[in-house]
Design an enzyme around this catalytic site. Structure first.
Site, PDB file in Angstrom:
ATOM      1  N   ARG A  86       0.840  -1.202   0.000  1.00  0.00           N
ATOM      2  CA  ARG A  86       0.000   0.000   0.000  1.00  0.00           C
ATOM      3  C   ARG A  86       0.874   1.251   0.000  1.00  0.00           C
ATOM      4  O   ARG A  86       2.029   1.227   0.436  1.00  0.00           O
ATOM      5  CB  ARG A  86      -0.908   0.009   1.231  1.00  0.00           C
ATOM      6  CG  ARG A  86      -1.823  -1.199   1.360  1.00  0.00           C
ATOM      7  CD  ARG A  86      -2.606  -1.139   2.670  1.00  0.00           C
ATOM      8  NE  ARG A  86      -3.511  -2.275   2.817  1.00  0.00           N
ATOM      9  CZ  ARG A  86      -3.213  -3.405   3.452  1.00  0.00           C
ATOM     10  NH1 ARG A  86      -2.008  -3.555   4.002  1.00  0.00           N
ATOM     11  NH2 ARG A  86      -4.090  -4.381   3.544  1.00  0.00           N
ATOM     12  N   LYS A 110      -1.956  -2.592   7.988  1.00  0.00           N
ATOM     13  CA  LYS A 110      -3.128  -2.182   8.759  1.00  0.00           C
ATOM     14  C   LYS A 110      -3.158  -2.912  10.101  1.00  0.00           C
ATOM     15  O   LYS A 110      -2.804  -4.083  10.182  1.00  0.00           O
ATOM     16  CB  LYS A 110      -4.405  -2.478   7.971  1.00  0.00           C
ATOM     17  CG  LYS A 110      -4.621  -1.557   6.780  1.00  0.00           C
ATOM     18  CD  LYS A 110      -5.952  -1.842   6.111  1.00  0.00           C
ATOM     19  CE  LYS A 110      -6.220  -0.872   4.960  1.00  0.00           C
ATOM     20  NZ  LYS A 110      -7.518  -1.139   4.315  1.00  0.00           N
ATOM     21  N   HIS A 185      -2.687   2.420  -5.784  1.00  0.00           N
ATOM     22  CA  HIS A 185      -3.597   1.295  -5.572  1.00  0.00           C
ATOM     23  C   HIS A 185      -3.789   0.507  -6.866  1.00  0.00           C
ATOM     24  O   HIS A 185      -3.940  -0.723  -6.849  1.00  0.00           O
ATOM     25  CB  HIS A 185      -4.945   1.803  -5.054  1.00  0.00           C
ATOM     26  CG  HIS A 185      -5.831   0.715  -4.533  1.00  0.00           C
ATOM     27  ND1 HIS A 185      -5.515  -0.027  -3.416  1.00  0.00           N
ATOM     28  CD2 HIS A 185      -7.017   0.227  -4.992  1.00  0.00           C
ATOM     29  CE1 HIS A 185      -6.472  -0.916  -3.201  1.00  0.00           C
ATOM     30  NE2 HIS A 185      -7.387  -0.793  -4.141  1.00  0.00           N
ATOM     31  N   ARG A 188      -0.885  -1.761  -7.208  1.00  0.00           N
ATOM     32  CA  ARG A 188      -1.061  -2.872  -6.263  1.00  0.00           C
ATOM     33  C   ARG A 188      -2.005  -3.918  -6.863  1.00  0.00           C
ATOM     34  O   ARG A 188      -1.735  -5.118  -6.822  1.00  0.00           O
ATOM     35  CB  ARG A 188      -1.608  -2.317  -4.945  1.00  0.00           C
ATOM     36  CG  ARG A 188      -2.043  -3.352  -3.907  1.00  0.00           C
ATOM     37  CD  ARG A 188      -2.437  -2.605  -2.628  1.00  0.00           C
ATOM     38  NE  ARG A 188      -3.202  -3.390  -1.683  1.00  0.00           N
ATOM     39  CZ  ARG A 188      -2.682  -4.161  -0.742  1.00  0.00           C
ATOM     40  NH1 ARG A 188      -1.368  -4.279  -0.647  1.00  0.00           N
ATOM     41  NH2 ARG A 188      -3.452  -4.829   0.109  1.00  0.00           N
ATOM     42  N   HIS A 211      -3.763  -9.067   3.501  1.00  0.00           N
ATOM     43  CA  HIS A 211      -5.191  -9.099   3.793  1.00  0.00           C
ATOM     44  C   HIS A 211      -5.467  -9.996   4.996  1.00  0.00           C
ATOM     45  O   HIS A 211      -4.881 -11.076   5.121  1.00  0.00           O
ATOM     46  CB  HIS A 211      -5.981  -9.615   2.591  1.00  0.00           C
ATOM     47  CG  HIS A 211      -6.065  -8.631   1.473  1.00  0.00           C
ATOM     48  ND1 HIS A 211      -6.260  -8.998   0.165  1.00  0.00           N
ATOM     49  CD2 HIS A 211      -5.980  -7.274   1.471  1.00  0.00           C
ATOM     50  CE1 HIS A 211      -6.291  -7.918  -0.599  1.00  0.00           C
ATOM     51  NE2 HIS A 211      -6.118  -6.867   0.167  1.00  0.00           N
ATOM     52  N   TYR A 220     -10.618  -8.516  -4.192  1.00  0.00           N
ATOM     53  CA  TYR A 220      -9.621  -7.557  -4.666  1.00  0.00           C
ATOM     54  C   TYR A 220      -9.022  -7.968  -6.004  1.00  0.00           C
ATOM     55  O   TYR A 220      -8.697  -7.127  -6.837  1.00  0.00           O
ATOM     56  CB  TYR A 220      -8.520  -7.454  -3.612  1.00  0.00           C
ATOM     57  CG  TYR A 220      -7.542  -6.346  -3.811  1.00  0.00           C
ATOM     58  CD1 TYR A 220      -6.409  -6.532  -4.596  1.00  0.00           C
ATOM     59  CD2 TYR A 220      -7.725  -5.114  -3.224  1.00  0.00           C
ATOM     60  CE1 TYR A 220      -5.497  -5.534  -4.772  1.00  0.00           C
ATOM     61  CE2 TYR A 220      -6.813  -4.098  -3.393  1.00  0.00           C
ATOM     62  CZ  TYR A 220      -5.701  -4.315  -4.169  1.00  0.00           C
ATOM     63  OH  TYR A 220      -4.795  -3.305  -4.339  1.00  0.00           O
TER      64      TYR A 220
END
Length: 239
Positions: A86, A110, A185, A188, A211, A220
Site C-alpha cells: 500500500r 493495517k 492502488h 497494487r 489481507h 480484490y
C-alpha cells in the site's frame, strides 16, 4: 444517497447504539435491527503485463540522467509494482526496512501488523541507485537529517508524502500510450492480478498483500477469462 453512503451511515448508527447500550444510556441496543444495503466493491482498472513493463521502462529512462528525484521516482514505481504494498506502507518504510541480501522489505500494515514482502532484481537495482546516489544528494541539499530514517524522501528532505507518490505513479503511467491512468492502488491491483495470471495461488497473494481474510483477496483480485478457460480445459473431464 449511494449504497456506500447508506452502509457507512448505518454502521455509524450501530456503533453509536452499541456504545449507548454498553454505557447504560439505552436499555437495549436497537441498532442490530437496522438493515443497510451491502456496499459495492469497486476495483480499479489494471495494467496489462506488457504495459506494466513499459511503465517501468519509462521510469528507468527518466532516471538515466541520474537526477536524485528521478532516481527516487523510479525506485518508488518499481517497488510498488514488485511488492504490491500500500502507499501508506511505502511511505512508512525506513532505510533499515529493506534487506538487499534477501531482497525483502519489512512493512507495517493495517492494524500494526508487520509482514515481509519480497521484491525482484529490477526493484533491487532501482532501490540501490536511489539509496547510494539519489538519497544522499537530497539529504545534503536540504539538510534532511530529521528524516534520516525514512527510505523515501520528498524534495524538502522530509519523509515522502502519499500525495507525492500518487503524482509519481500518475506521471509514470500516463507516459505509456493507451495505459489506464491510475495511482499506487492501481499498481497494487495490477501486481496481484499478474501474480494470479502467472499461476500464484490465492493464499500466497493474500500473504503478500497483507489481507486479514481470504475473502478480501478474492474480491480484490480477478482472474482473466483466458486463465479460467485454460484451467477448465486442463482440469475438467468434459472440457
Amino acid at each position: 444517497a449511494s449504497r456506500t453512503t447508506l452502509a457507512r451511515r448505518a454502521a455509524s448508527v450501530r456503533t453509536f447504539t452499541a456504545w449507548a447500550d454498553r454505557t447504560g444510556v439505552l436499555a437495549t441496543d436497537p441498532g442490530g435491527r437496522l438493515a443497510a444495503p451491502r456496499a459495492h466493491r469497486t476495483l480499479p482498472g489494471v495494467l496489462r503485463a506488457g504495459q506494466a513493463g513499459e511503465v517501468m521502462q519509462a521510469s528507468a529512462a527518466g532516471a538515466a540522467q541520474r537526477d536524485p528525484v528521478a532516481l527516487r521516482d523510479r525506485a518508488i514505481v518499481e517497488l510498488l509494482y514488485a511488492t504490491g504494498i500500500r502507499v501508506s506502507e511505502l511511505c512508512g518504510l525506513d532505510v533499515g526496512g529493506a534487506d538487499f541480501s534477501r531482497r525483502v522489505v519489512t512493512v507495517l500494515g493495517k492494524g500494526g501488523k508487520e509482514r515481509v514482502v519480497p521484491f525482484g532484481v529490477p526493484a533491487a537495482e532501482a532501490l540501490g541507485d536511489w539509496i547510494e546516489e539519489g538519497r544522499p544528494k537530497i539529504v545534503a541539499e536540504t539538510g534532511g537529517e530529521s528524516a534520516e530514517a525514512a527510505l523515501f524522501l520528498g524534495v524538502r528532505g522530509k519523509r515522502v508524502d502519499p500525495r507525492a507518490v500518487r503524482r509519481v505513479v500518475h506521471d509514470a503511467v500516463t507516459a505509456v500510450p493507451g495505459a489506464l491512468d491510475m495511482g499506487p492502488h492501481g499498481l497494487r491491483h495490477s501486481a496481484a492480478t499478474h501474480l494470479l495470471e502467472g499461476g500464484a495461488d490465492l493464499r500466497s497473494v493474500q500473504e503478500l498483500l497483507g489481507h486479514a481474510t481470504l475473502a478480501t483477496t478474492q474480491l480484490y483480485t480477478h482472474v482473466t477469462v483466458d486463465r479460467l478457460k485454460a484451467i477448465h480445459d486442463r482440469a475438467h473431464p468434459r472440457a
